[in-house]
Design a protein around this motif. Structure first.
Motif, PDB file in Angstrom:
ATOM      1  N   ILE A 237      30.602  33.842  29.735  1.00  0.00           N
ATOM      2  CA  ILE A 237      30.967  32.552  30.317  1.00  0.00           C
ATOM      3  C   ILE A 237      29.879  32.395  31.421  1.00  0.00           C
ATOM      4  O   ILE A 237      29.680  33.241  32.223  1.00  0.00           O
ATOM      5  CB  ILE A 237      32.235  32.383  30.703  1.00  0.00           C
ATOM      6  CG1 ILE A 237      33.332  32.571  29.575  1.00  0.00           C
ATOM      7  CG2 ILE A 237      32.590  31.230  31.534  1.00  0.00           C
ATOM      8  CD1 ILE A 237      34.755  32.584  29.795  1.00  0.00           C
ATOM      9  N   ARG A 238      29.221  31.062  31.393  1.00  0.00           N
ATOM     10  CA  ARG A 238      28.197  30.814  32.470  1.00  0.00           C
ATOM     11  C   ARG A 238      28.702  29.728  33.300  1.00  0.00           C
ATOM     12  O   ARG A 238      29.247  28.590  32.786  1.00  0.00           O
ATOM     13  CB  ARG A 238      26.954  30.301  31.632  1.00  0.00           C
ATOM     14  CG  ARG A 238      25.999  29.570  32.488  1.00  0.00           C
ATOM     15  CD  ARG A 238      24.833  29.110  32.006  1.00  0.00           C
ATOM     16  NE  ARG A 238      23.926  28.360  32.851  1.00  0.00           N
ATOM     17  CZ  ARG A 238      22.722  27.836  32.529  1.00  0.00           C
ATOM     18  NH1 ARG A 238      22.301  27.906  31.135  1.00  0.00           N
ATOM     19  NH2 ARG A 238      22.051  27.224  33.245  1.00  0.00           N
ATOM     20  N   ILE A 239      29.052  30.186  34.603  1.00  0.00           N
ATOM     21  CA  ILE A 239      29.588  28.933  35.338  1.00  0.00           C
ATOM     22  C   ILE A 239      28.519  28.857  36.483  1.00  0.00           C
ATOM     23  O   ILE A 239      28.036  29.742  36.904  1.00  0.00           O
ATOM     24  CB  ILE A 239      30.605  29.711  36.196  1.00  0.00           C
ATOM     25  CG1 ILE A 239      32.066  29.747  35.026  1.00  0.00           C
ATOM     26  CG2 ILE A 239      31.170  28.603  37.357  1.00  0.00           C
ATOM     27  CD1 ILE A 239      33.231  30.095  35.782  1.00  0.00           C
ATOM     28  N   ASN A 240      28.028  27.708  36.380  1.00  0.00           N
ATOM     29  CA  ASN A 240      26.610  27.140  37.142  1.00  0.00           C
ATOM     30  C   ASN A 240      25.708  28.155  36.415  1.00  0.00           C
ATOM     31  O   ASN A 240      25.395  28.041  35.410  1.00  0.00           O
ATOM     32  CB  ASN A 240      26.900  27.440  38.686  1.00  0.00           C
ATOM     33  CG  ASN A 240      27.891  26.371  39.146  1.00  0.00           C
ATOM     34  OD1 ASN A 240      27.833  25.282  38.599  1.00  0.00           O
ATOM     35  ND2 ASN A 240      28.700  26.596  40.273  1.00  0.00           N
ATOM     36  N   ASP A 241      24.951  29.011  37.408  1.00  0.00           N
ATOM     37  CA  ASP A 241      23.873  29.754  36.559  1.00  0.00           C
ATOM     38  C   ASP A 241      24.278  31.242  36.756  1.00  0.00           C
ATOM     39  O   ASP A 241      23.453  32.238  36.478  1.00  0.00           O
ATOM     40  CB  ASP A 241      22.553  29.535  37.552  1.00  0.00           C
ATOM     41  CG  ASP A 241      21.986  28.400  37.008  1.00  0.00           C
ATOM     42  OD1 ASP A 241      22.312  27.823  36.031  1.00  0.00           O
ATOM     43  OD2 ASP A 241      21.253  27.567  37.896  1.00  0.00           O
ATOM     44  N   THR A 242      25.589  31.573  36.789  1.00  0.00           N
ATOM     45  CA  THR A 242      26.069  32.894  36.799  1.00  0.00           C
ATOM     46  C   THR A 242      26.688  33.178  35.332  1.00  0.00           C
ATOM     47  O   THR A 242      27.561  32.492  34.835  1.00  0.00           O
ATOM     48  CB  THR A 242      27.111  33.180  37.651  1.00  0.00           C
ATOM     49  OG1 THR A 242      26.454  33.019  39.052  1.00  0.00           O
ATOM     50  CG2 THR A 242      27.468  34.743  37.850  1.00  0.00           C
ATOM     51  N   LEU A 243      26.280  34.307  34.832  1.00  0.00           N
ATOM     52  CA  LEU A 243      26.705  34.581  33.505  1.00  0.00           C
ATOM     53  C   LEU A 243      27.736  35.712  33.647  1.00  0.00           C
ATOM     54  O   LEU A 243      27.401  36.983  34.388  1.00  0.00           O
ATOM     55  CB  LEU A 243      25.416  35.275  32.545  1.00  0.00           C
ATOM     56  CG  LEU A 243      25.854  35.474  31.009  1.00  0.00           C
ATOM     57  CD1 LEU A 243      26.280  33.979  30.522  1.00  0.00           C
ATOM     58  CD2 LEU A 243      24.609  35.914  30.487  1.00  0.00           C
ATOM     59  N   ILE A 244      28.902  35.249  33.080  1.00  0.00           N
ATOM     60  CA  ILE A 244      30.215  36.273  33.422  1.00  0.00           C
ATOM     61  C   ILE A 244      30.549  37.003  32.201  1.00  0.00           C
ATOM     62  O   ILE A 244      30.838  36.141  31.197  1.00  0.00           O
ATOM     63  CB  ILE A 244      31.222  35.718  34.162  1.00  0.00           C
ATOM     64  CG1 ILE A 244      30.601  34.719  35.400  1.00  0.00           C
ATOM     65  CG2 ILE A 244      32.355  36.739  34.594  1.00  0.00           C
ATOM     66  CD1 ILE A 244      31.908  33.806  35.935  1.00  0.00           C
ATOM     67  N   THR A 245      31.020  38.321  31.988  1.00  0.00           N
ATOM     68  CA  THR A 245      31.828  38.583  31.065  1.00  0.00           C
ATOM     69  C   THR A 245      32.775  39.648  31.391  1.00  0.00           C
ATOM     70  O   THR A 245      32.749  40.158  32.606  1.00  0.00           O
ATOM     71  CB  THR A 245      30.745  39.393  29.925  1.00  0.00           C
ATOM     72  OG1 THR A 245      31.308  39.702  28.616  1.00  0.00           O
ATOM     73  CG2 THR A 245      30.314  40.935  30.493  1.00  0.00           C
ATOM     74  N   SER A 246      33.815  39.876  30.841  1.00  0.00           N
ATOM     75  CA  SER A 246      34.877  40.792  31.131  1.00  0.00           C
ATOM     76  C   SER A 246      34.625  42.107  31.172  1.00  0.00           C
ATOM     77  O   SER A 246      33.694  42.475  30.220  1.00  0.00           O
ATOM     78  CB  SER A 246      36.268  40.586  30.126  1.00  0.00           C
ATOM     79  OG  SER A 246      36.721  39.098  29.987  1.00  0.00           O
ATOM     80  N   PRO A 247      35.152  42.991  31.945  1.00  0.00           N
ATOM     81  CA  PRO A 247      34.868  44.496  32.052  1.00  0.00           C
ATOM     82  C   PRO A 247      35.473  45.121  30.614  1.00  0.00           C
ATOM     83  O   PRO A 247      36.404  44.537  30.082  1.00  0.00           O
ATOM     84  CB  PRO A 247      35.573  45.137  33.072  1.00  0.00           C
ATOM     85  CG  PRO A 247      36.649  43.948  33.471  1.00  0.00           C
ATOM     86  CD  PRO A 247      36.127  42.679  32.865  1.00  0.00           C
ATOM     87  N   THR A 248      34.975  45.856  30.003  1.00  0.00           N
ATOM     88  CA  THR A 248      35.585  46.640  28.798  1.00  0.00           C
ATOM     89  C   THR A 248      37.005  47.150  29.475  1.00  0.00           C
ATOM     90  O   THR A 248      36.787  47.615  30.638  1.00  0.00           O
ATOM     91  CB  THR A 248      34.798  47.640  28.211  1.00  0.00           C
ATOM     92  OG1 THR A 248      34.220  48.496  29.103  1.00  0.00           O
ATOM     93  CG2 THR A 248      33.562  46.713  27.620  1.00  0.00           C
TER      94      THR A 248
END
Ligand SMILES: Cc1ncc(COP(=O)(O)O)c(C=O)c1O
Ligand SMILES: Cc1ncc(COP(=O)(O)O)c(C=O)c1O
Lengths: 351, 351
Positions: A237-248
């Motif tokens: 998921i990209r919010i503004n310019d940060t790319l985020i993903t859930s931890p495994t």
């Protein structure tokens, strides 16, 4: 080891019947497969033989107790007709992690790697060369041992089959964020590529499809407040310019595409965060325009941009961006996979 | 319908090789099985044929995506050599409930019931007559349709196989109350008899066995504070003179033995409660002497008294009672099943 693989060649190849310009995903099978049986406490000699039916007793535990795991990988051709694999040892390790959780015996590295390479040599002509196609590789293991008693089997089969394949998803993907059903329990088998995890998703996925979505985004089974992953992809998921993903976690598959994308993004100067993502945050970002992109990442679909999502009877659309992170990252990972650019990570392996 | 079942008899019965006085559980198979295939959107003619290997394509979805469900039932002989089934329609209904959740087609009542009865007639001699033995019946359904794509198959197989069987557990059962692993997610498939639910239990069960226990008692995956069920049995707990069992939910199998025992207990004047049971309550009752009995209830094991349990590194023993609820209820249900007493409930069905 290589010399210990028995090879039984097909009498007449089926390849002439295949239209390599119109490949479906995972439903045209190559001429051969690798098969290796586990019995009397040991793996027997692997055999490369024609892709052909398996004969099993009706009491085989695969039919009753779900002792079944698999992997998904791809082989690519580069411009010089070399065959390439992408991080294959990670698939081997993950298969064994799944095996441990499902009480299936560990498969030795040599059988997996040498068996796979030998198979790719025998079926070399089956590896597509056109852009966007690849040879999908399906290693799998399951219980053949017998008994109507819920306990681990004493015999197993390891098979590698392959399928020249085109794109996994055709077109834009719309996803539904799940509020009722769940894919995995805490302390369960969600992190394993266990067959049962997939069948469990079909019904909720069909309900989502009936509403016009292509896929479900799973949330935690307890609160349904946190984004986990999709059916066969991890989610970015990209919010503004940060790319985020859930931890495994023990509920989420440790995707090889996911970790590769994280690495590539960081090295490309994209700010990444591996942290819990609440659904509320995503909805909020969608509302105030900060939600720029969502995409799935997995071997089959590579990177699959998400056009919009549904949540609590509302639909949210994502903007269409020039030069999206998804497009940049997809190009970068595909170029590495197909030997178009340097591979500073040592990810690709020549067969 | 009965006339539409095709019957292919075995050339030479294997029955002479079976020692009916020393039957294992579920590992000696009768001569015949019923098989019915689903294709082109319809169930085909059921066939009774020799119990024999099944041939499947390596791409069959059973090997990859866990679309597999089953049931467990028993046939009994009464003193007049009549064959009896116990609440078989409940198994048929539950199989279809499992089927719905796993996106497997519904099996019509006629194929299930008439097929089962016809099979029991053909293999009548395989139904054990000695006390404590029975014919274990295993109806199961799985995906035969092909494809390396995580989606429901378009072809399925329904089979009923049978196995003359002795007792499921030999001796006293010691259980471990689970604190880390879980069997089922909220919104998952725990209430279905899906193959994958069973393989998922093998590893934690093995860890428990390594510590000297026979079985795991599952708790909820979120808090591990509430008793759910065992691997193939629902759990009853007697505190003082009240018999308690957990309510069913989407995580817990709606056991036919469980509901029958509840009914029999109520009619015998035993006070019953269907409610959440916290582990703390059970430990507390064990400490102050109010915990009188624990037992598992399921088709395979019938009623299986629990001699003690482990929790958080402590072991708790249960008292040995004269005329326990477990013994009373087991006698009552077994007497109904084998036609030794009247069946006021209409549970047994003559074949
Ligand atoms: C549940 C699930 N999540 C994520 C992925 C993506 O993992 P990978 O990138 O290793 O293919 C897959 C597919 O393998 C999957 O099945
Ligand atoms: C998980 C589970 N719980 C409980 C039971 C007991 O159900 P039943 O009494 O219908 O056999 C079974 C066995 O069928 C089971 O597999």
């Amino acid at each position: 080891m290589s010399s210990q693989i028995e090879i039984q060649r097909i009498e007449k190849s089926k390849i002439a019947s295949v239209d390599f310009n119109n490949l479906p995903f995972g439903s045209v099978y190559s001429d051969h497969m690798l098969e290796c049986n586990f019995k009397n406490g040991a793996w027997q000699t692997p055999v490369i033989k024609p892709f052909s039916p398996i004969s099993l007793d009706p009491s085989s535990k695969i039919f009753h107790y779900g002792q079944s795991i698999f992997e998904g990988m791809k082989a690519y051709k580069d411009a010089e007709n070399n065959t390439l694999l992408f991080r294959p040892l990670d698939n081997w390790k993950r298969l064994n992690k799944s095996a441990e959780r499902l009480m299936i015996p560990q498969i030795p590295e040599e059988i997996f790697m040498e068996g796979l390479k030998a198979l790719l040599k025998v079926d070399n002509d089956w590896i597509p060369t056109n852009e966007g196609s690849s040879l999908y590789i399906r290693p799998f293991m399951f219980a053949t041992g017998s008994g109507f008693h819920a306990s681990p089997a004493n015999e197993y089969k390891f098979i590698i089959a392959t399928a020249p394949s085109g794109a996994y998803f055709a077109g834009k993907v719309k996803v539904l964020i799940e509020e009722k059903y769940a894919r995995a329990a805490n302390g369960g088998v969600g992190y394993a590529k266990a067959g049962g995890n997939y069948a469990a998703q079909f019904y909720p996925t069909q309900l989502a499809m009936d509403k016009g979505y292509n896929q479900v985004i799973w949330t935690d089974d307890n609160t349904h407040q946190f984004i986990e992953e999709a059916g066969a992809m991890n989610i970015f998921i990209r919010i503004n310019d940060t790319l985020i993903t859930s931890p495994t976690s023990d509920r989420i598959l440790d995707g090889i595409t996911r970790k590769s994308i994280l690495q590539i993004a960081e090295d490309a100067g994209i700010q990444t965060e591996v942290r819990k993502i609440s659904v509320g945050e995503v909805v909020e970002a969608a509302k105030n325009g900060n939600l720029k992109e969502m995409f799935g990442a997995g071997t089959a679909a590579v990177i699959s941009p998400i056009a919009g999502f549904g949540y609590q009877e509302n639909d949210y659309e994502l903007p269409v961006l020039e030069n999206s992170f998804a497009a940049q990252l997809k190009k970068k990972i595909t170029d590495i996979q197909t030997n178009k650019v340097a591979d500073p990570y040592g990810w690709r392996i020549f067969v």
